[in-house]
Design a protein around this motif. Structure first.
Motif, PDB file in Angstrom:
ATOM      1  N   GLU A  32     -43.928 -36.672  -1.034  1.00 27.63           N
ATOM      2  CA  GLU A  32     -43.206 -37.539  -0.139  1.00 27.63           C
ATOM      3  C   GLU A  32     -41.927 -37.945  -0.920  1.00 27.63           C
ATOM      4  OE1 GLU A  32     -45.193 -41.684  -1.696  1.00 27.63           O
ATOM      5  OE2 GLU A  32     -46.279 -40.550  -0.094  1.00 27.63           O
ATOM      6  N   MET A  33     -41.043 -38.196   0.326  1.00 29.36           N
ATOM      7  CA  MET A  33     -39.616 -38.716  -0.229  1.00 29.36           C
ATOM      8  C   MET A  33     -39.671 -39.952  -1.000  1.00 29.36           C
ATOM      9  SD  MET A  33     -37.597 -37.588   3.251  1.00 29.36           S
ATOM     10  CE  MET A  33     -36.063 -38.191   2.617  1.00 29.36           C
ATOM     11  N   ASP A  35     -37.785 -43.701  -2.305  1.00 26.05           N
ATOM     12  CA  ASP A  35     -36.916 -44.640  -1.274  1.00 26.05           C
ATOM     13  C   ASP A  35     -35.359 -44.313  -1.507  1.00 26.05           C
ATOM     14  OD1 ASP A  35     -39.545 -45.628  -0.310  1.00 26.05           O
ATOM     15  OD2 ASP A  35     -39.312 -47.088  -2.084  1.00 26.05           O
ATOM     16  N   CYS A  37     -33.839 -41.708  -1.633  1.00 24.12           N
ATOM     17  CA  CYS A  37     -33.379 -40.776  -0.473  1.00 24.12           C
ATOM     18  C   CYS A  37     -33.461 -41.001   1.018  1.00 24.12           C
ATOM     19  CB  CYS A  37     -34.050 -39.403  -0.811  1.00 24.12           C
ATOM     20  SG  CYS A  37     -33.459 -38.837  -2.574  1.00 24.12           S
ATOM     21  N   ILE A  38     -33.967 -42.024   1.285  1.00 19.14           N
ATOM     22  CA  ILE A  38     -34.444 -42.299   2.648  1.00 19.14           C
ATOM     23  C   ILE A  38     -33.099 -43.256   3.247  1.00 19.14           C
ATOM     24  CG2 ILE A  38     -35.674 -43.537   4.339  1.00 19.14           C
ATOM     25  CD1 ILE A  38     -37.996 -43.122   2.493  1.00 19.14           C
ATOM     26  N   ARG A  39     -32.392 -42.555   4.144  1.00 19.71           N
ATOM     27  CA  ARG A  39     -30.978 -43.114   4.426  1.00 19.71           C
ATOM     28  C   ARG A  39     -31.057 -42.906   6.186  1.00 19.71           C
ATOM     29  NH1 ARG A  39     -26.808 -44.405   1.002  1.00 19.71           N
ATOM     30  NH2 ARG A  39     -27.556 -43.978  -1.274  1.00 19.71           N
ATOM     31  N   ARG A  46     -29.188 -47.651   3.714  1.00 24.26           N
ATOM     32  CA  ARG A  46     -30.272 -47.539   3.224  1.00 24.26           C
ATOM     33  C   ARG A  46     -31.640 -48.279   4.010  1.00 24.26           C
ATOM     34  NH1 ARG A  46     -30.083 -46.837  -3.376  1.00 24.26           N
ATOM     35  NH2 ARG A  46     -28.593 -45.421  -3.301  1.00 24.26           N
ATOM     36  N   PHE A  50     -38.502 -45.952   9.992  1.00 26.65           N
ATOM     37  CA  PHE A  50     -39.091 -44.825  10.714  1.00 26.65           C
ATOM     38  C   PHE A  50     -39.793 -45.151  11.890  1.00 26.65           C
ATOM     39  CE2 PHE A  50     -39.059 -43.659   6.099  1.00 26.65           C
ATOM     40  CZ  PHE A  50     -38.313 -42.242   6.469  1.00 26.65           C
ATOM     41  N   GLN A  53     -43.784 -40.265  11.283  1.00 24.33           N
ATOM     42  CA  GLN A  53     -43.522 -39.225  10.270  1.00 24.33           C
ATOM     43  C   GLN A  53     -44.255 -37.651  10.829  1.00 24.33           C
ATOM     44  OE1 GLN A  53     -46.748 -40.564   7.488  1.00 24.33           O
ATOM     45  NE2 GLN A  53     -45.613 -42.066   7.027  1.00 24.33           N
TER      46      GLN A  53
END
Length: 72
Positions: A32-33, A35, A37-39, A46, A50, A53
């Protein structure tokens, strides 16, 4: 197997390895990604949320004699 094999062998960044499964002659990695890298894709903020998924399958080159897939 851990996150480092996915990074060093295949150059995958910003993911966290959660599990590995063996299915016949293939390895299945679940990741899973992280935190970091979630942008937001538009502004880069940041504080993104979502709406859902999506499971994705990636077919990569072999590691030794085993095929492998990244996905569910």
């Amino acid at each position: 197997m851990s996150t480092s094999i996915l990074y060093h062998a295949f150059g995958l960044k910003g993911i966290r390895h959660t599990s590995t499964h063996f299915k016949s002659d293939a390895l299945i990695f679940r990741a899973e990604m992280t935190d970091d890298c979630i942008r937001c894709p538009k502004c880069g903020c940041r504080q993104a949320s979502f709406k859902g998924q999506k499971t994705r399958w990636f077919f990569m080159s072999r590691i030794g004699r085993k095929k492998w897939h990244a996905g569910p």
